[in-house]
Design a protein around this motif. Structure first.
Motif: not given
Length: 280
Positions: A98-100, A144-147, A151-157
């Motif tokens: 699910f991602g941070r 701003g943190v979630d975006g 990007r850092r974790d590669g979990t953008a969807s």
């Protein structure tokens, strides 16, 4: 006597093996989506419980209406649980977890729930405008943190972007109601919170506008300006004239942004067939 050759038999076996691997791959993908949905629902439970604890504390210490707090938590839970259904759709969330970033967005919804409770209880909101502004600032910072985490974790969807957008829209709607009900400006400020939902109604009744919009940084900037301006209107020690100016400017910028997108959609509808909308 059969007309098939050994090569034909091998081809049939190969096709069968490919189909078996494809079925297995689809099954694994479905299991991953179900697992991600289960993780998301645990985040929903955590976010709603956090909201409930904070709102109970505010009921005890700040005199917040218990009914308003319960309604806010209920609405938060229903909307978040409903959103998790999208995770079962192929292509909406490709990461195996699910991602941070999405967890942070869920946590951000708890701040919005608190603002919603006070929007439903204007009498209590008048006495706690500075505290509400701080809650809104926390929600804006987490935006701003979630975006950055995605990007850092590669979990953008697609799901993450959509969920973030819905939380932003609800935040703006709650803040506009608070600014109006605390007597800072007139009911015209509700235009800030209602524009997007009016846009959705327009798309529902006018399918010709359902065309993809190109990415625009303008929409993000207008969203941040709108939230920051509404928060400034809640700060008690700022001059009233400054608040009115800031609110009017931000609403005008938002109206202009939506007008630009409507013109773009109208032009695209003349050239391309209708498709699923990409909302501003």
């Amino acid at each position: 006597m059969s007309d098939s050759s050994p090569s034909d038999s091998l081809a049939i076996v190969h096709r069968g093996a490919v189909m078996s691997r494809s079925s297995l791959s689809f099954g694994q993908s479905l299991r991953e989506r179900i697992r991600v949905q289960q993780e998301s629902r645990r985040s929903v439970v955590a976010a709603t419980l956090a909201s409930a604890c904070v709102l109970v504390a505010l009921w005890i210490g700040a005199g917040l209406s218990l009914a308003a707090g319960a309604a806010a938590v209920l609405l938060q839970g229903v909307l978040l649980f409903g959103s998790t259904r999208r995770l079962l759709r192929p292509g909406f969330h490709s990461a195996p977890r699910f991602g941070r970033a999405n967890q942070v967005t869920m946590a951000r919804s708890s701040f919005v729930a608190v603002l919603l409770a006070f929007a439903l209880d204007a009498d209590s909101a008048v006495e706690w405008t500075l505290g509400l502004a701080l809650f809104g600032v926390a929600a804006l910072v987490l935006d701003g943190v979630d975006g950055a985490l995605a990007r850092r974790d590669g979990t953008a969807s697609r799901f993450g972007g959509w969920l973030d957008q819905e939380v932003d829209a609800t935040l703006i709607a709650c803040l506009s109601i608070l600014v109006w009900r605390t007597g800072v400006v007139g009911p015209w400020i509700l235009l800030a919170g209602g524009l997007r939902y009016g846009f959705l109604v327009l798309l529902a009744v006018a399918p010709r506008f359902r065309a993809p919009l190109p990415f625009s940084q303008r929409r993000r900037v207008c969203c941040v300006i709108q939230i920051a301006s509404l928060l400034a209107c809640l700060v008690p020690f700022l001059p009233l004239r400054l608040k009115i100016f800031v609110a009017a400017f931000s609403v005008a910028a938002l109206v202009a942004s939506f007008a630009i997108d409507l013109v773009l959609l109208w032009r695209q509808s003349l050239r391309t067939p209708t498709s699923a909308p990409v909302l501003p």
